[in-house]
Design a protein around this motif. Structure first.
Motif, PDB file in Angstrom:
ATOM      1  N   GLU A 290      20.111   5.772  23.037  1.00  0.00           N
ATOM      2  CA  GLU A 290      19.305   4.478  22.538  1.00  0.00           C
ATOM      3  C   GLU A 290      18.853   4.819  21.252  1.00  0.00           C
ATOM      4  OE1 GLU A 290      15.727   4.810  25.194  1.00  0.00           O
ATOM      5  OE2 GLU A 290      16.716   4.146  27.040  1.00  0.00           O
ATOM      6  N   PRO A 291      18.348   3.589  20.513  1.00  0.00           N
ATOM      7  CA  PRO A 291      17.791   3.820  19.138  1.00  0.00           C
ATOM      8  C   PRO A 291      16.611   4.776  19.259  1.00  0.00           C
ATOM      9  CG  PRO A 291      18.206   1.546  19.600  1.00  0.00           C
ATOM     10  CD  PRO A 291      18.378   2.366  20.895  1.00  0.00           C
ATOM     11  N   MET A 292      16.544   5.839  18.277  1.00  0.00           N
ATOM     12  CA  MET A 292      15.538   6.834  18.326  1.00  0.00           C
ATOM     13  C   MET A 292      14.285   6.317  17.655  1.00  0.00           C
ATOM     14  SD  MET A 292      15.832  10.318  16.244  1.00  0.00           S
ATOM     15  CE  MET A 292      15.233   9.745  14.539  1.00  0.00           C
ATOM     16  N   ARG A 293      13.751   5.311  18.490  1.00  0.00           N
ATOM     17  CA  ARG A 293      12.038   5.086  18.245  1.00  0.00           C
ATOM     18  C   ARG A 293      11.302   6.043  18.298  1.00  0.00           C
ATOM     19  NH1 ARG A 293      14.634   0.901  21.093  1.00  0.00           N
ATOM     20  NH2 ARG A 293      14.811  -1.054  19.677  1.00  0.00           N
ATOM     21  N   GLU A 294       9.978   5.831  17.501  1.00  0.00           N
ATOM     22  CA  GLU A 294       9.100   6.971  17.551  1.00  0.00           C
ATOM     23  C   GLU A 294       8.074   7.145  18.749  1.00  0.00           C
ATOM     24  OE1 GLU A 294       6.229   8.778  13.998  1.00  0.00           O
ATOM     25  OE2 GLU A 294       5.873   6.674  14.655  1.00  0.00           O
ATOM     26  N   GLN A 295       7.825   5.640  18.932  1.00  0.00           N
ATOM     27  CA  GLN A 295       6.707   5.655  20.361  1.00  0.00           C
ATOM     28  C   GLN A 295       7.183   6.531  21.559  1.00  0.00           C
ATOM     29  OE1 GLN A 295       3.853   4.486  19.814  1.00  0.00           O
ATOM     30  NE2 GLN A 295       3.462   5.320  21.923  1.00  0.00           N
ATOM     31  N   PRO A 296       8.612   6.407  21.892  1.00  0.00           N
ATOM     32  CA  PRO A 296       9.010   7.203  23.371  1.00  0.00           C
ATOM     33  C   PRO A 296       8.829   8.595  23.001  1.00  0.00           C
ATOM     34  CG  PRO A 296      10.699   5.389  22.634  1.00  0.00           C
ATOM     35  CD  PRO A 296       9.796   5.184  21.842  1.00  0.00           C
ATOM     36  N   LEU A 297       9.279   9.361  21.664  1.00  0.00           N
ATOM     37  CA  LEU A 297       8.911  10.574  21.609  1.00  0.00           C
ATOM     38  C   LEU A 297       7.295  10.927  21.729  1.00  0.00           C
ATOM     39  CD1 LEU A 297      11.062  11.056  18.245  1.00  0.00           C
ATOM     40  CD2 LEU A 297      11.543  11.901  20.613  1.00  0.00           C
ATOM     41  N   ILE A 298       6.454  10.282  21.447  1.00  0.00           N
ATOM     42  CA  ILE A 298       4.953  10.108  21.397  1.00  0.00           C
ATOM     43  C   ILE A 298       4.633  10.104  22.950  1.00  0.00           C
ATOM     44  CG2 ILE A 298       2.861   9.624  20.927  1.00  0.00           C
ATOM     45  CD1 ILE A 298       3.750   8.551  18.267  1.00  0.00           C
ATOM     46  N   ASP A 299       5.316   9.282  23.554  1.00  0.00           N
ATOM     47  CA  ASP A 299       4.900   9.007  24.720  1.00  0.00           C
ATOM     48  C   ASP A 299       5.415  10.241  25.892  1.00  0.00           C
ATOM     49  OD1 ASP A 299       3.844   6.775  24.440  1.00  0.00           O
ATOM     50  OD2 ASP A 299       5.455   5.593  25.027  1.00  0.00           O
ATOM     51  N   TYR A 300       6.435  10.883  25.419  1.00  0.00           N
ATOM     52  CA  TYR A 300       6.992  11.881  26.188  1.00  0.00           C
ATOM     53  C   TYR A 300       6.093  13.240  25.885  1.00  0.00           C
ATOM     54  CZ  TYR A 300      10.677  15.475  27.744  1.00  0.00           C
ATOM     55  OH  TYR A 300      11.187  16.588  28.225  1.00  0.00           O
ATOM     56  N   GLN A 301       5.904  13.527  24.663  1.00  0.00           N
ATOM     57  CA  GLN A 301       4.909  14.674  24.576  1.00  0.00           C
ATOM     58  C   GLN A 301       3.720  14.551  25.126  1.00  0.00           C
ATOM     59  OE1 GLN A 301       4.892  16.381  20.470  1.00  0.00           O
ATOM     60  NE2 GLN A 301       2.994  15.922  20.395  1.00  0.00           N
ATOM     61  N   GLU A 302       3.179  13.358  25.257  1.00  0.00           N
ATOM     62  CA  GLU A 302       1.926  13.295  26.185  1.00  0.00           C
ATOM     63  C   GLU A 302       2.092  13.401  27.470  1.00  0.00           C
ATOM     64  OE1 GLU A 302       0.516   9.224  25.010  1.00  0.00           O
ATOM     65  OE2 GLU A 302      -0.643   9.777  23.204  1.00  0.00           O
ATOM     66  N   ARG A 303       3.350  13.133  27.894  1.00  0.00           N
ATOM     67  CA  ARG A 303       3.576  13.329  29.430  1.00  0.00           C
ATOM     68  C   ARG A 303       3.571  14.657  29.740  1.00  0.00           C
ATOM     69  NH1 ARG A 303       8.193   9.122  31.867  1.00  0.00           N
ATOM     70  NH2 ARG A 303       7.134   7.154  31.799  1.00  0.00           N
ATOM     71  N   LEU A 304       4.184  15.382  29.033  1.00  0.00           N
ATOM     72  CA  LEU A 304       4.311  16.893  29.078  1.00  0.00           C
ATOM     73  C   LEU A 304       2.872  17.492  28.816  1.00  0.00           C
ATOM     74  CD1 LEU A 304       7.361  17.855  26.757  1.00  0.00           C
ATOM     75  CD2 LEU A 304       7.501  17.616  29.340  1.00  0.00           C
ATOM     76  N   VAL A 305       2.078  17.085  28.081  1.00  0.00           N
ATOM     77  CA  VAL A 305       0.674  17.581  27.881  1.00  0.00           C
ATOM     78  C   VAL A 305       0.072  17.530  29.183  1.00  0.00           C
ATOM     79  CG1 VAL A 305      -1.463  17.614  26.686  1.00  0.00           C
ATOM     80  CG2 VAL A 305       0.681  17.413  25.292  1.00  0.00           C
ATOM     81  N   ARG A 306      -0.036  16.298  29.631  1.00  0.00           N
ATOM     82  CA  ARG A 306      -0.728  15.932  30.920  1.00  0.00           C
ATOM     83  C   ARG A 306      -0.345  16.700  32.229  1.00  0.00           C
ATOM     84  NH1 ARG A 306      -0.353  10.611  28.946  1.00  0.00           N
ATOM     85  NH2 ARG A 306       1.168  10.092  30.729  1.00  0.00           N
ATOM     86  N   THR A 307       1.058  17.245  32.287  1.00  0.00           N
ATOM     87  CA  THR A 307       1.182  17.960  33.504  1.00  0.00           C
ATOM     88  C   THR A 307       0.290  19.347  33.568  1.00  0.00           C
ATOM     89  OG1 THR A 307       2.626  19.404  32.096  1.00  0.00           O
ATOM     90  CG2 THR A 307       3.711  17.426  33.153  1.00  0.00           C
ATOM     91  N   GLY A 308      -0.209  19.995  32.558  1.00  0.00           N
ATOM     92  CA  GLY A 308      -1.081  20.971  32.768  1.00  0.00           C
ATOM     93  C   GLY A 308      -0.175  22.194  32.977  1.00  0.00           C
ATOM     94  N   LEU A 309       0.828  22.105  32.544  1.00  0.00           N
ATOM     95  CA  LEU A 309       1.734  23.355  32.679  1.00  0.00           C
ATOM     96  C   LEU A 309       1.923  24.258  31.335  1.00  0.00           C
ATOM     97  CD1 LEU A 309       4.956  21.677  34.764  1.00  0.00           C
ATOM     98  CD2 LEU A 309       3.186  23.513  35.482  1.00  0.00           C
TER      99      LEU A 309
END
Length: 651
Positions: A290-309
């Motif tokens: 997929e084209p390397m857009r910035e928003q998916p990277l930001i969303d992925y990082q936020e998902r990892l943070v919300r796991t609490g792991l």
């Protein structure tokens, strides 16, 4: 050889040196007519001359410190330009310095000579290319210096500025080159649409006043747009702002090279120990190719943070043009400790003083499950719970199993509860979903003691939905959040009617700023259990009152009661709140003063519903962990004032 020495009078020497310095600084510059000391300053002319003359210095006196001066600067200019001149003019900056340090007369002369050119340069950055300025200076007597009373002369300096007409953008030409233009020329619809967006979203369009800061910002935004869409290395090949001073117009010409279109490649993980790679892969918001857009990277990082792991999360890419078709993504995480224990003490309007002990295990029994155990001992509420939550699965989903034992007291009633829940949760960027089946049992008895008055169990299928559109997840000032819950199931009563029933609740909270420093907040909550003929556990019924419901009343004191005054749950609920707050001062932006009005209650049916009113004032501290509130509220139905507060310490 020995030179002879001639003695000169000290006063004559000082005068000669001063005249030389003034002559050097002002050589080649026309001078204003000197204003005698003590005379009134001349009125400003209707139009300033085309040239920008500077003022001449009044003659120095015989005092010991006559080489040093202070001055008071006044600037007559358009109000929008005053901050720029006051901040960046050397004459203004040295004025502040002269209050505490000695400034030589020759230095002031140099500043006066340089001021017109500085004014022109500063105003050109705001689009004024025909500005004119003039400086007047007058000696002021009878105002001694604070640091050297009676010794350092004070000068009155007046700067008059006519900005002229502001330059506006007359034409904009944006040329595209590189891979983006190549794709568009081949008929790529996405590339053509991106070029159109780039031109339409150009933030310094025709007709807009020209300013250097806006010109720079527009170019940065154009580059950011391309980076957000996968062109990670765009560059400006040529940019030019050509100003036609006579027409007060600016023509903008730009040529941007998009560089290659970067695409996602392999994802590499670093820092993992007790968390499996599969858990992180389940949260991915993009796929290779997929084209390397910035928003998916930001969303992925936020998902990892919300796991609490994890304590730390970093998602980066290695944008190398040679590997643009498969750009590596690097995920670096710092896992939380395998086990954590937290002891907390606090007090709230709902439970009174309390002590809480929590234990968290990140991978119980070496499996991909988090285990959170909680024990809370409060004055009016006690709780023991265990919640198991799986590490993320594709979707992304997380499975959960929970069990809890609780006991609480409110309005003369003691309620003991048992609960078991099995379900699945999905947490995306804006929406949270929870599906679960639940069994629960509630036993009630009078708080003063006595036999059990009610014993009801139920099994239900439930769905919860939360949607947040907020400017800040913890301290919002704009946006709204909505939550809803629906459930259906069967109740089992030991003596009264059992049967099928449904339950629904909804709550919406909005935040909005208005004025310069006022912030509003509104809340509405509705709920209903139906039909009225079926008994359900007390914990599924409704009560109102308390610091997060209707202030001015005790926790869960609003609702139906029996003949003895003991609380019984209501089957309908409606509460609302309106609050306006503002910071107490600019020096204390985190401390707010609020005023509010609440209304609401619970009842057996809507026909029996009555809304109780509460209003008052409060203090807010917007701490990094969330807003802490102290409210003083008056309950109109009970004619008394009640203090509501929520504060806690964790260590």
């Amino acid at each position: 050889m020995r030179l002879g020495r001639t003695e000169f009078a000290p006063r004559l020497m000082r005068q000669l040196v001063s005249l030389c310095l003034i002559g050097i600084a002002c050589s080649g510059l026309p001078a204003l007519a000197q204003t005698p000391a003590g005379a009134n300053a001349p009125a400003p002319p209707a139009e300033l001359p085309a040239s920008s003359p500077t003022a001449t210095m009044p003659p120095e006196d015989d005092s010991t410190d006559a080489h040093f001066v202070r001055w008071s600067l006044s600037i007559e200019a358009p109000e929008t330009l005053l901050p720029l001149l006051q901040k960046h003019l050397d004459l203004a900056r040295f004025e502040r310095l002269a209050q505490s340090e000695q400034i030589a007369r020759s230095e002031l002369t140099r500043l006066l000579a340089a001021t017109p050119a500085q004014v022109r340069s500063l105003l050109e950055t705001e689009g004024y290319f025909s500005a004119e300025s003039q400086v007047d200076i007058t000696a002021v007597t009878g105002e001694p210096s604070t640091s050297n009373p009676g010794s350092v002369p004070l000068m009155q300096v007046r700067l008059r500025v006519q900005a002229g007409q502001r330059t506006s953008v007359r034409a904009v030409q944006i040329d595209i080159s590189g891979a983006l233009q190549t794709s568009a020329s081949k008929g790529d619809a996405a590339a053509t649409a991106l070029i159109e967006r780039l031109r339409q979203q150009w933030s310094l369009p025709v007709g807009r006043p020209y300013a250097q800061a806006d010109w720079s910002e527009a170019k940065l935004r154009a580059l950011a747009l391309l980076r957000n869409e996968g062109y990670a290395s765009p560059t400006w090949q040529h940019t030019q702002a050509q100003v036609d001073v006579s027409a007060q117009a600016a023509d903008l010409q730009l040529d941007i090279d998009s560089g290659p279109l970067y695409r996602f490649g392999a994802v590499h993980y670093q820092g993992l120990d007790h968390v499996e790679v599969a858990a992180l892969e389940a949260l991915l918001t993009f796929e290779p190719g997929e084209p390397m857009r910035e928003q998916p990277l930001i969303d992925y990082q936020e998902r990892l943070v919300r796991t609490g792991l994890f304590d730390t999360v970093s998602v980066t890419v290695e944008a190398e043009p040679a590997q643009a078709d498969a750009t590596a993504v690097i995920v670096r995480v710092g896992e939380r400790s395998l086990q954590q224990a937290t002891l907390g003490v606090g007090v709230s309007d709902s439970t009174g003083p309390r002590v809480t002990l929590e234990h968290l295990h990140q991978a119980i029994f070496g499996l991909g499950w988090q285990a959170k155990s909680k024990f809370q001992l409060g004055q009016t509420a006690q709780l023991l719970s265990v919640d198991l939550t799986s590490h993320p699965h594709p979707g992304p989903y997380r499975n959960l199993i929970g069990a809890a034992l609780s006991r609480s007291q409110a309005t003369g009633l003691e309620v003991s509860g048992e609960k078991l829940r099995i379900g699945r949760t999905q947490d995306t960027e804006r929406v949270e979903r929870l599906y679960y089946v639940e069994w629960q049992r509630a036993l009630t008895r009078p708080q003063a003691g006595g036999p059990i008055s009610d014993d009801v169990s139920s099994g239900t299928l439930n769905y919860q939905w939360v949607w947040r559109e907020l400017d800040h997840p913890i301290l919002p000032t704009r946006g709204f959040s909505t939550s809803a819950e629906v459930g259906a199931g069967h109740s089992f009563h030991t003596t009264a009617d059992s049967g099928w029933f449904g339950r629904a609740t909804a709550r919406i909270t909005g935040y909005w700023p208005f004025g310069q420093s006022l912030y509003g907040q509104a809340r509405l909550q509705l709920g209903e259990v139906f039909p009225t003929s079926v008994s359900v556990p007390y914990t599924l019924l409704f009560r109102a009152g308390g610091d997060d419901s209707v202030r001015g009343y005790g926790y869960q004191t609003l609702g139906p009661t029996d003949a003895s005054g003991t609380a019984i749950g209501g089957r309908v609920l409606a509460t609302s709140s309106l609050e306006v707050a503002r910071p107490i001062s600019a020096k204390l932006p985190s401390l707010w003063l609020a005023t509010f009005v609440d209304a609401g209650g619970a009842a057996p049916t809507w026909r029996d519903y009555h809304a109780s009113l509460g209003y008052g004032v409060g203090l807010r501290w917007r701490s990094p962990v969330g807003p802490l509130r102290v409210d003083l509220a008056y309950g109109a139905d009970v004619h008394r004032v009640r203090l509501h507060f929520t504060v806690g310490i964790t260590f």
